[in-house]
Design a protein around this motif. Sequence first.
Motif, PDB file in Angstrom:
ATOM      1  N   LEU A   1      -4.493 -14.485  -4.512  1.00 30.80           N
ATOM      2  CA  LEU A   1      -3.713 -13.699  -5.444  1.00 30.80           C
ATOM      3  C   LEU A   1      -2.451 -13.225  -4.728  1.00 30.80           C
TER       4      LEU A   1
ATOM      5  N   ALA B   1       1.173 -11.415  -5.509  1.00 28.02           N
ATOM      6  CA  ALA B   1       2.021 -10.691  -6.457  1.00 28.02           C
ATOM      7  C   ALA B   1       1.487 -10.826  -7.888  1.00 28.02           C
ATOM      8  N   GLY B   2       0.167 -10.740  -8.009  1.00 25.79           N
ATOM      9  CA  GLY B   2      -0.449 -10.743  -9.329  1.00 25.79           C
ATOM     10  C   GLY B   2      -0.724 -12.111  -9.925  1.00 25.79           C
ATOM     11  N   PHE B   3      -0.379 -13.178  -9.190  1.00 26.36           N
ATOM     12  CA  PHE B   3      -0.613 -14.532  -9.681  1.00 26.36           C
ATOM     13  C   PHE B   3      -1.518 -15.296  -8.737  1.00 26.36           C
ATOM     14  N   LEU B   4      -2.375 -16.129  -9.314  1.00 27.26           N
ATOM     15  CA  LEU B   4      -3.258 -16.951  -8.504  1.00 27.26           C
ATOM     16  C   LEU B   4      -2.511 -18.199  -8.029  1.00 27.26           C
ATOM     17  N   TYR B   5      -2.503 -18.385  -6.720  1.00 24.11           N
ATOM     18  CA  TYR B   5      -1.855 -19.551  -6.111  1.00 24.11           C
ATOM     19  C   TYR B   5      -2.884 -20.393  -5.378  1.00 24.11           C
TER      20      TYR B   5
ATOM     21  N   ARG C   1       1.401 -22.366  -8.097  1.00 22.61           N
ATOM     22  CA  ARG C   1       0.673 -21.443  -8.942  1.00 22.61           C
ATOM     23  C   ARG C   1      -0.394 -22.209  -9.706  1.00 22.61           C
TER      24      ARG C   1
ATOM     25  N   THR D   1      -1.255 -11.388   3.159  1.00 20.18           N
ATOM     26  CA  THR D   1      -1.579 -12.749   2.743  1.00 20.18           C
ATOM     27  C   THR D   1      -1.622 -13.726   3.911  1.00 20.18           C
TER      28      THR D   1
END
Length: 85
Positions: A40, A42-46, A57, A22
Amino acid sequence: EDQDFVWYYEGRNGWWAYDEKTSPEVEKAFKSGQRSCSLLIAGFLYVIDFENMFQTRKNEPGRRRRIKRDKRDVDRKGVAGIRIP
Ligand code: V3L
């Protein structure tokens, strides 16, 4: 050297380094002059906001964490939640 700069996000009394995948993505977006970028993590869009230097997030309640670009060897808690022993 630019290679010596990495990105950090705020934790409790300290900074965490972004993970090795990242951090270069954040650096690339920053260098290209974008005001923000979405990543993305850890599976979340930031959303990373370079104008105000925070991440949060996207579309979800979450913490607004300060971010910083700094040398690779500065004091930190660890990398992406993995503590430095
Ligand atoms: N990279 C990895 N995990 C993240 C990131 C990121 N850039 N941003 C948030 N999280 P929120 P202390 C952090 C994780 O902001 O003890 C640390 O990495 C975040 O993890 O509301 O407070 C540690 O694992 C949190 O678990 O979206 O310093 C942990 O907090 C979760 O996403 C505790 O650190 C929600 O954060």
